[in-house]
Design an enzyme around this catalytic site. Structure first.
Site, PDB file in Angstrom:
ATOM      1  N   HIS A  96       5.985 -15.697  -2.865  1.00  0.00           N
ATOM      2  CA  HIS A  96       7.146 -16.239  -2.146  1.00  0.00           C
ATOM      3  C   HIS A  96       7.830 -17.360  -2.917  1.00  0.00           C
ATOM      4  O   HIS A  96       8.565 -18.160  -2.337  1.00  0.00           O
ATOM      5  CB  HIS A  96       6.726 -16.744  -0.757  1.00  0.00           C
ATOM      6  CG  HIS A  96       6.361 -15.633   0.170  1.00  0.00           C
ATOM      7  ND1 HIS A  96       5.483 -15.782   1.220  1.00  0.00           N
ATOM      8  CD2 HIS A  96       6.720 -14.324   0.169  1.00  0.00           C
ATOM      9  CE1 HIS A  96       5.353 -14.618   1.852  1.00  0.00           C
ATOM     10  NE2 HIS A  96       6.076 -13.721   1.230  1.00  0.00           N
ATOM     11  N   CYS A 110      25.891 -22.137 -11.040  1.00  0.00           N
ATOM     12  CA  CYS A 110      25.734 -21.686 -12.443  1.00  0.00           C
ATOM     13  C   CYS A 110      24.329 -21.186 -12.752  1.00  0.00           C
ATOM     14  O   CYS A 110      24.040 -20.752 -13.864  1.00  0.00           O
ATOM     15  CB  CYS A 110      26.086 -22.849 -13.393  1.00  0.00           C
ATOM     16  SG  CYS A 110      24.932 -24.233 -13.280  1.00  0.00           S
ATOM     17  N   CYS A 144      24.059 -29.622  -8.280  1.00  0.00           N
ATOM     18  CA  CYS A 144      23.895 -29.402  -9.719  1.00  0.00           C
ATOM     19  C   CYS A 144      24.625 -30.477 -10.517  1.00  0.00           C
ATOM     20  O   CYS A 144      25.800 -30.776 -10.251  1.00  0.00           O
ATOM     21  CB  CYS A 144      24.470 -28.022 -10.070  1.00  0.00           C
ATOM     22  SG  CYS A 144      24.358 -27.614 -11.815  1.00  0.00           S
ATOM     23  N   SER A 178      -2.428 -15.063   8.273  1.00  0.00           N
ATOM     24  CA  SER A 178      -2.388 -14.308   9.534  1.00  0.00           C
ATOM     25  C   SER A 178      -2.054 -12.851   9.270  1.00  0.00           C
ATOM     26  O   SER A 178      -2.212 -11.995  10.142  1.00  0.00           O
ATOM     27  CB  SER A 178      -1.338 -14.925  10.469  1.00  0.00           C
ATOM     28  OG  SER A 178      -0.075 -14.948   9.802  1.00  0.00           O
ATOM     29  N   CYS A 197      20.563 -23.682  -9.214  1.00  0.00           N
ATOM     30  CA  CYS A 197      21.944 -23.968  -8.805  1.00  0.00           C
ATOM     31  C   CYS A 197      22.600 -22.700  -8.265  1.00  0.00           C
ATOM     32  O   CYS A 197      22.531 -21.643  -8.899  1.00  0.00           O
ATOM     33  CB  CYS A 197      22.748 -24.475 -10.010  1.00  0.00           C
ATOM     34  SG  CYS A 197      24.488 -24.675  -9.595  1.00  0.00           S
ATOM     35  N   GLN A 213       0.840 -16.543  -1.085  1.00  0.00           N
ATOM     36  CA  GLN A 213       2.097 -16.585  -0.304  1.00  0.00           C
ATOM     37  C   GLN A 213       2.616 -18.015  -0.239  1.00  0.00           C
ATOM     38  O   GLN A 213       3.708 -18.253   0.240  1.00  0.00           O
ATOM     39  CB  GLN A 213       1.857 -16.061   1.112  1.00  0.00           C
ATOM     40  CG  GLN A 213       1.333 -14.640   1.171  1.00  0.00           C
ATOM     41  CD  GLN A 213       0.877 -14.274   2.565  1.00  0.00           C
ATOM     42  OE1 GLN A 213       1.654 -13.766   3.379  1.00  0.00           O
ATOM     43  NE2 GLN A 213      -0.378 -14.512   2.850  1.00  0.00           N
TER      44      GLN A 213
HETATM   45  N1  APR Z   1      -9.206 -22.305   6.618  1.00  0.00           N
HETATM   46  C1  APR Z   1      -8.954 -20.966   6.695  1.00  0.00           C
HETATM   47  N2  APR Z   1      -7.950 -20.436   7.449  1.00  0.00           N
HETATM   48  C2  APR Z   1      -7.199 -21.311   8.150  1.00  0.00           C
HETATM   49  C3  APR Z   1      -7.403 -22.711   8.124  1.00  0.00           C
HETATM   50  C4  APR Z   1      -8.464 -23.202   7.319  1.00  0.00           C
HETATM   51  N3  APR Z   1      -8.749 -24.514   7.231  1.00  0.00           N
HETATM   52  N4  APR Z   1      -6.472 -23.302   8.944  1.00  0.00           N
HETATM   53  C5  APR Z   1      -5.715 -22.306   9.441  1.00  0.00           C
HETATM   54  N5  APR Z   1      -6.141 -21.111   8.977  1.00  0.00           N
HETATM   55  C6  APR Z   1      -5.569 -19.776   9.223  1.00  0.00           C
HETATM   56  C7  APR Z   1      -4.911 -19.576  10.567  1.00  0.00           C
HETATM   57  O1  APR Z   1      -5.868 -19.109  11.514  1.00  0.00           O
HETATM   58  C8  APR Z   1      -3.862 -18.489  10.247  1.00  0.00           C
HETATM   59  O2  APR Z   1      -4.388 -17.184  10.459  1.00  0.00           O
HETATM   60  O3  APR Z   1      -4.544 -19.601   8.262  1.00  0.00           O
HETATM   61  C9  APR Z   1      -3.599 -18.663   8.756  1.00  0.00           C
HETATM   62  C10 APR Z   1      -2.210 -19.181   8.468  1.00  0.00           C
HETATM   63  O4  APR Z   1      -1.321 -18.189   8.903  1.00  0.00           O
HETATM   64  P1  APR Z   1       0.246 -18.462   8.769  1.00  0.00           P
HETATM   65  O5  APR Z   1       0.563 -19.840   9.215  1.00  0.00           O
HETATM   66  O6  APR Z   1       0.945 -17.295   9.403  1.00  0.00           O
HETATM   67  O7  APR Z   1       0.506 -18.470   7.194  1.00  0.00           O
HETATM   68  P2  APR Z   1       0.697 -17.228   6.233  1.00  0.00           P
HETATM   69  O8  APR Z   1      -0.126 -16.065   6.679  1.00  0.00           O
HETATM   70  O9  APR Z   1       0.500 -17.711   4.848  1.00  0.00           O
HETATM   71  O10 APR Z   1       2.263 -16.894   6.449  1.00  0.00           O
HETATM   72  C11 APR Z   1       2.842 -15.959   5.580  1.00  0.00           C
HETATM   73  O11 APR Z   1       4.974 -16.528   6.555  1.00  0.00           O
HETATM   74  O12 APR Z   1       6.652 -17.964   7.215  1.00  0.00           O
HETATM   75  C12 APR Z   1       6.194 -17.171   6.186  1.00  0.00           C
HETATM   76  O13 APR Z   1       6.739 -17.489   3.946  1.00  0.00           O
HETATM   77  C13 APR Z   1       5.907 -17.976   4.944  1.00  0.00           C
HETATM   78  O14 APR Z   1       4.259 -17.537   3.227  1.00  0.00           O
HETATM   79  C14 APR Z   1       4.454 -17.656   4.622  1.00  0.00           C
HETATM   80  C15 APR Z   1       4.267 -16.341   5.334  1.00  0.00           C
END
Ligand code: APR
Length: 242
Positions: free
Chosen positions: A116, A127, A145, A187, A124, A98
């Site tokens: 993502h 174009c 651009c 998450s 651009c 992601q």
């Molecule tokens: N090791 C493992 N896990 C970790 C660490 C670490 N060092 N540090 C943080 N985390 C965990 C957190 O506990 C959390 O559950 O990583 C997770 C990050 O969650 P998010 O910040 O929600 O990221 P993500 O799940 O990738 O979000 C998905 O949301 O905003 C959009 O497009 C964006 O791709 C992103 C999508």
């Protein structure tokens, strides 16, 4: 439990990784949610597709702070490097990420589905010309651009934008074929990406989750859950694999 998980990884016929922002936290890139998360400090509407087209300057000002400033100097960490090594050894089939930070590729991973999109390229809005990040002057208030003068859009998925159909299909194919899926640092809250581990689970895959906090997967589909930092844990696992 770690020995059991390592045995499951070693015996996997189709090992796939699904990663989120957490795998890049030890590289210095903040997560989106949880303590110190980007969405606690910035407004996600900055990357809403309609807001972007109607307020490109404002959106660009926020995007530089949210993404471009922190991702520029980040380096792949042990977790990225171990996954790349496992792909080279034929242990890992591919990664669905992601993340837009390009750290899997910089660690050496080849089969990476950027669900993502990526921060590495811009398109651009006039174009459609594609630019590598290095070709673009990010000091400009509104990166534009060189060919037609229209403003540029980073080639990552904004809220309200559809997932690239080819990437979506390839990611689904990987999730379907997986007999073991590593779910690392996510998450599990953002659709449709977060449904991919469910797809793997429904097809009989074993789910090995690594997250410093429980996620939506932990008490539902995870067969193994390690409340650990990804970089640290992969450093330990890699020693056993040697
Ligand atoms: N090791 C493992 N896990 C970790 C660490 C670490 N060092 N540090 C943080 N985390 C965990 C957190 O506990 C959390 O559950 O990583 C997770 C990050 O969650 P998010 O910040 O929600 O990221 P993500 O799940 O990738 O979000 C998905 O949301 O905003 C959009 O497009 C964006 O791709 C992103 C999508």
């Amino acid at each position: 439990m770690l020995q059991e998980a390592i045995k499951t990884i070693k015996n996997a016929k189709a090992l796939v990784a699904f990663t989120g922002a957490g795998i890049s936290v030890e590289s210095g890139i903040p997560p989106f949610r949880g303590a110190g998360g980007l969405w606690e400090r910035y407004d996600p509407s900055a990357i809403d597709i309609d807001f972007f087209y109607s307020n490109p300057k404002e959106s660009w000002r926020e995007m530089k702070k949210i993404f471009f400033n922190s991702m520029g100097q980040a380096e792949p960490n042990t977790a990225h490097k171990v996954l790349a090594d496992w792909e080279k050894k034929g242990l890992l089939k591919g990664i669905i990420t992601q993340n837009i930070d390009n750290l899997h590729q910089r660690a050496g991973s080849v089969n990476v589905k950027e669900f993502h999109g990526t921060i590495n390229y811009l398109l651009c809005t006039g174009c459609g010309k594609r630019y590598h990040l290095g070709e673009v002057d990010l000091n400009a208030e509104l990166p534009s651009c060189k060919a037609c003068g229209a403003f540029l859009k980073p080639d990552f998925i904004f809220y309200g934008e559809g997932i690239n159909p080819k990437v979506y299909q390839e990611s689904l194919d990987l999730a379907y074929t997986a007999d073991v899926m590593l779910v690392i640092g996510t998450s599990g809250e953002v659709m449709p990406a977060c449904a991919l581990p469910l797809t793997a689970k429904q097809n009989g895959a074993k789910i090995i989750e690594i997250n410093t906090l429980p996620s939506t997967y932990t008490d539902s589909i995870s067969d193994f859950y390690f409340e650990r930092k990804a970089g640290e844990l992969f450093g330990e696992i890699a020693k056993v694999f040697r």
